[in-house]
Scaffold this motif. Structure first.
Motif, PDB file in Angstrom:
ATOM      1  N   ILE A  36       0.826  -1.213   0.000  1.00 39.43           N
ATOM      2  CA  ILE A  36       0.000   0.000   0.000  1.00 39.43           C
ATOM      3  C   ILE A  36       0.862   1.265   0.000  1.00 39.43           C
ATOM      4  O   ILE A  36       2.037   1.225   0.370  1.00 39.43           O
ATOM      5  CB  ILE A  36      -0.936   0.061   1.244  1.00 39.43           C
ATOM      6  CG1 ILE A  36      -0.127  -0.101   2.549  1.00 39.43           C
ATOM      7  CG2 ILE A  36      -2.039  -0.985   1.151  1.00 39.43           C
ATOM      8  CD1 ILE A  36      -0.937   0.098   3.822  1.00 39.43           C
ATOM      9  N   ASP A  37       0.221   2.372  -0.427  1.00 43.99           N
ATOM     10  CA  ASP A  37       0.854   3.696  -0.345  1.00 43.99           C
ATOM     11  C   ASP A  37       0.318   4.488   0.841  1.00 43.99           C
ATOM     12  O   ASP A  37       0.983   5.365   1.367  1.00 43.99           O
ATOM     13  CB  ASP A  37       0.567   4.510  -1.620  1.00 43.99           C
ATOM     14  CG  ASP A  37       0.981   3.790  -2.880  1.00 43.99           C
ATOM     15  OD1 ASP A  37       2.170   3.441  -2.992  1.00 43.99           O
ATOM     16  OD2 ASP A  37       0.113   3.546  -3.743  1.00 43.99           O
ATOM     17  N   VAL A  38      -0.945   4.206   1.184  1.00 43.72           N
ATOM     18  CA  VAL A  38      -1.619   4.955   2.237  1.00 43.72           C
ATOM     19  C   VAL A  38      -2.234   3.992   3.244  1.00 43.72           C
ATOM     20  O   VAL A  38      -2.918   3.035   2.855  1.00 43.72           O
ATOM     21  CB  VAL A  38      -2.767   5.829   1.660  1.00 43.72           C
ATOM     22  CG1 VAL A  38      -3.378   6.698   2.758  1.00 43.72           C
ATOM     23  CG2 VAL A  38      -2.288   6.668   0.502  1.00 43.72           C
ATOM     24  N   PHE A  39      -2.006   4.258   4.519  1.00 39.97           N
ATOM     25  CA  PHE A  39      -2.623   3.481   5.587  1.00 39.97           C
ATOM     26  C   PHE A  39      -3.756   4.317   6.178  1.00 39.97           C
ATOM     27  O   PHE A  39      -3.524   5.428   6.672  1.00 39.97           O
ATOM     28  CB  PHE A  39      -1.575   3.161   6.660  1.00 39.97           C
ATOM     29  CG  PHE A  39      -2.125   2.406   7.841  1.00 39.97           C
ATOM     30  CD1 PHE A  39      -2.505   1.068   7.729  1.00 39.97           C
ATOM     31  CD2 PHE A  39      -2.264   3.031   9.080  1.00 39.97           C
ATOM     32  CE1 PHE A  39      -3.000   0.368   8.823  1.00 39.97           C
ATOM     33  CE2 PHE A  39      -2.759   2.339  10.181  1.00 39.97           C
ATOM     34  CZ  PHE A  39      -3.133   1.008  10.053  1.00 39.97           C
ATOM     35  N   VAL A  40      -4.989   3.796   6.101  1.00 48.77           N
ATOM     36  CA  VAL A  40      -6.152   4.529   6.602  1.00 48.77           C
ATOM     37  C   VAL A  40      -6.623   3.882   7.901  1.00 48.77           C
ATOM     38  O   VAL A  40      -7.028   2.716   7.916  1.00 48.77           O
ATOM     39  CB  VAL A  40      -7.296   4.529   5.565  1.00 48.77           C
ATOM     40  CG1 VAL A  40      -8.512   5.279   6.109  1.00 48.77           C
ATOM     41  CG2 VAL A  40      -6.840   5.150   4.251  1.00 48.77           C
ATOM     42  N   GLU A  41      -6.539   4.629   8.995  1.00 48.01           N
ATOM     43  CA  GLU A  41      -6.871   4.075  10.314  1.00 48.01           C
ATOM     44  C   GLU A  41      -8.251   4.557  10.747  1.00 48.01           C
ATOM     45  O   GLU A  41      -8.445   5.754  10.984  1.00 48.01           O
ATOM     46  CB  GLU A  41      -5.793   4.487  11.325  1.00 48.01           C
ATOM     47  CG  GLU A  41      -5.955   3.868  12.694  1.00 48.01           C
ATOM     48  CD  GLU A  41      -6.840   4.709  13.613  1.00 48.01           C
ATOM     49  OE1 GLU A  41      -7.838   4.141  14.127  1.00 48.01           O
ATOM     50  OE2 GLU A  41      -6.556   5.901  13.791  1.00 48.01           O
ATOM     51  N   LEU A  42      -9.187   3.636  10.855  1.00 44.40           N
ATOM     52  CA  LEU A  42     -10.560   3.985  11.242  1.00 44.40           C
ATOM     53  C   LEU A  42     -11.028   3.104  12.400  1.00 44.40           C
ATOM     54  O   LEU A  42     -12.187   2.695  12.466  1.00 44.40           O
ATOM     55  CB  LEU A  42     -11.500   3.831  10.033  1.00 44.40           C
ATOM     56  CG  LEU A  42     -11.158   4.708   8.815  1.00 44.40           C
ATOM     57  CD1 LEU A  42     -12.029   4.343   7.622  1.00 44.40           C
ATOM     58  CD2 LEU A  42     -11.302   6.189   9.152  1.00 44.40           C
ATOM     59  N   MET A  43     -10.108   2.774  13.300  1.00 44.28           N
ATOM     60  CA  MET A  43     -10.452   1.902  14.435  1.00 44.28           C
ATOM     61  C   MET A  43     -10.799   2.710  15.679  1.00 44.28           C
ATOM     62  O   MET A  43     -11.679   2.359  16.434  1.00 44.28           O
ATOM     63  CB  MET A  43      -9.272   0.982  14.739  1.00 44.28           C
ATOM     64  CG  MET A  43      -8.903   0.079  13.565  1.00 44.28           C
ATOM     65  SD  MET A  43      -7.535  -1.027  13.989  1.00 44.28           S
ATOM     66  CE  MET A  43      -6.221   0.145  14.167  1.00 44.28           C
TER      67      MET A  43
END
Lengths: 439, 439
Positions: A74-81
């Motif tokens: 991946i290029d972007v880590f999206v954190e929605l926890m």
């Protein structure tokens, strides 16, 4: 067309599922606007088997956010926890250390560790975007961090908790009690089973601490906030406020003063004909007062899966539109290495107008005593209202005082002096008044 | 620290002089925030000898904007001259062709040539930023072009002309006539000696055409706008609106419909308790309704040297924070090559509520005739108010009708039918009603 931007999403709750749905359904438009496709190549969530009504067949499944951050393509880590610690904190830090861009909606994490994470992002020349962390869909992070560059901010304030604003709006419009409105908000899903984090102001405080840093270039100080919730606001206060030309809102306010930065969250009376006074229900609003631009107010949805996902998507799109290593937008507006230490202004030295509601025994000399306590503390009064108690009892009456701008310390001393007398028939209510500068 | 960003400024009026002052006085802060110093290395203006109270000793002077754009040692060309054609147009195009970034506050130029200029900027991989061109200090361009990426916009509308909003506010609050308020606005410098460009809606139309393109991804169509100014709004209309729970604002509205895009600028009745109804005086406001984010409203200063300079500075800072050639933000939200042709929805097919004020002779049968004209055109009425003329004459009376949502075509036919009767004692007044979706 350039290579796709590969996105990994940790957390597939309401916001995460909405984000996946939007990225899939608008793939063509996004590719055109961003100049490259956006692809979800990795996901993780608590329960792999749950049917979320979204297509995850093209995304690699990871069992933990830490594994996704460390190993996914991946290029972007999206954190929605969510959560200030644990898996969210560890995976965000690992992703940044690995040189990945990060997008998060996690206000608790930013309040607790924003400066540390900003430092890592800036060392690695990656972006750490968090528009969704404050006031949901309202682009206030972008406004403070980009649009207001060069401005000196004097005050930032806003309605940042939909639960509280819903309750206060319902109390005013329907004449219901705080308890009734809270129960209704819980029934409608606007309030948690344990609502204290919202109604005691903690949620607003987290968001405020982030805005304070963006506005004033000081380190994040979530524990240096004066905090007062809305649970002791009565329908009588709301009616008295209305009679005097005010509405009551839970505001988070950060303000530059001579002795430091004031951060406070408390029920606040705002003039009824101000724009922010009309912001009702679960809607949020944030105002920024600065020396060059003047006053800017933004109103919009503060929560909700789609509105939050929209903010997250905007953050991802900003990354898609820039080249690797090319961005130098400081995460917190000011580069982490240049943030000033936070210097707290004492609440006792806060200056403003005050609404004071006293329930007193109906005796001769009471009013003179109250007036004397005010005068002894150099408090000058804008208005004085005296009325019979709404229950019709004639042994007690209500006296409402509105002060001109005065010091919190003086008000506390005056109220303490009044409490020392024997005529009070209930706890005094003190509500601060906040006046927008321009509208 | 990287090399300084070299800026050339064409135009040193109120905005240009303010911009120079700010860049000089905040040099250190800007260098820290942007990661590199911002230096003004070239300027041009009409009069070299004029004392503007700013230090231009370190900037090369050019006699024309064209020469500055062609020859100056700069990275960014800032155009603050104005005008759709002539020197401003030629120099902006030349700067882009030379591969320079451009920042402009010139709404007329963008309305006339925005697509052509965007195409050049995108071919050359440079930025063309124009936050100050619409609604001054309000970051609505950034919101539409960046934050709302992925959203499908259904409607964008706003108060975008401070002169008109000032006049309408004064008429309402002071009970003064349009002519008196206009004269006052001219005295205060809020209106030009020839105010027609503002009060007839042309200024709003220019700005609206730019927002339409950003919102809907269609080519700019400034000449395809239904236009109606505020000069025939009377104090009687304002009072009648207030009685019915509305305020009158000059709105620019762009809306997606089944037959195309509706662009219209006209006096509009908005519900009194809506947030936008509280936006008074020279303040501007822009609302965007979209499918994922929901409704977003931004309120702030629409004009003024400092507020405009702040927006220009934000645009320059965005360039300073990105590396050369690294930015792929489409100038108009959608890449110029992908903009759809503009398809105009006919005003006759506009659907909405209408306020209709009729001055009629006080005769038997008049009301029945009006009601029949409405019914014959399938117009259903929300409210009907009949009152004596304010001048006390008893030979004429005023009838006010508020319709439920109906077609413009039907309203025009009904009004034409009424005009064909003999009882009208004055020109009918028709004002459209606009309802914000969420707040």
């Amino acid at each position: 067309m350039t290579d796709a931007l590969k996105v990994g999403i940790a957390g597939l709750g309401t916001v995460g599922a909405s984000l996946v749905r939007i990225i899939h359904s608008r793939a063509n438009e996004l590719a055109i606007t961003c100049g490259r496709p956006i692809e979800i190549t990795a996901v993780t969530a608590r329960d792999k088997s749950r049917d979320r009504g979204i297509d995850l067949s093209r995304a690699a499944w990871f069992d933990t956010a830490e594994a996704l951050a460390a190993e996914a393509d991946i290029d972007v880590f999206v954190e929605l926890m969510g959560g200030a610690e644990g898996s969210a904190a560890r995976s965000v830090e690992a992703a940044l250390q690995r040189g990945l861009h990060v997008v998060t909606a996690n206000k608790a994490l930013l309040a607790a560790s924003g400066v540390k994470l900003a430092r890592i992002a800036e060392e690695k020349s990656v972006l750490l975007n968090f528009e969704a962390a404050v006031a949901g869909g309202i682009p206030v992070i972008k406004a403070l961090r980009e649009s207001l560059t060069g401005n000196t901010v004097s005050r930032v304030y806003g309605i940042m908790n939909g639960t509280c604003n819903y309750i206060l709006t319902r109390m005013e419009k329907e004449g219901l009690s705080f308890a009734d409105c809270l129960a209704e908000a819980q029934r409608l899903g606007y309030a948690e089973a344990d609502p204290s984090f919202d109604i005691e102001g903690n949620d607003t405080a987290h968001k405020l601490s982030i805005l304070t840093t963006l506005a004033f270039g000081t380190e994040i100080a979530p524990d240096e906030i004066y905090l007062e919730g809305i649970s002791n606001i009565t329908i009588e206060d709301i009616h008295a406020a209305a009679d005097l030309g005010y509405r009551i809102k839970l505001l988070g306010v950060a303000q530059r003063t001579e002795t430091g930065i004031e951060q406070r969250v408390h029920p606040t009376m705002v003039p009824r004909d101000s724009v922010i006074a009309q912001v009702d229900g679960v809607t949020n609003a944030v105002a920024v007062e600065s020396d060059i631009l003047g006053e800017l107010l933004m109103v919009g949805p503060g929560a909700g899966g789609d509105a939050t996902a929209s903010a997250v998507l905007g953050d991802i799109a900003d990354i898609a539109k820039s080249s690797p290593g090319a961005q130098r937008v400081p995460v917190l507006g000011t580069p982490a290495a240049s943030l000033a230490p936070y210097r707290r202004a004492q609440m006792r030295s806060h200056e403003g107008g005050y609404f004071i509601r006293l329930t007193v025994a109906d005796r001769t000399g009471v009013f003179a005593s109250i007036a004397a306590c005010m005068a002894a503390n150099n408090i000058s009064l804008e208005s004085i209202v005296q009325r019979a108690k709404p229950d019709g009892s004639d042994t007690a009456k209500t006296i409402i005082l509105v002060t001109h701008a005065t010091m919190e310390d003086s008000v506390r001393k005056a109220v303490d002096a009044i409490k020392a007398e024997s005529y009070l028939a209930g706890e005094p209510q003190v509500i601060r008044i906040e006046r927008p500068k321009a509208f």
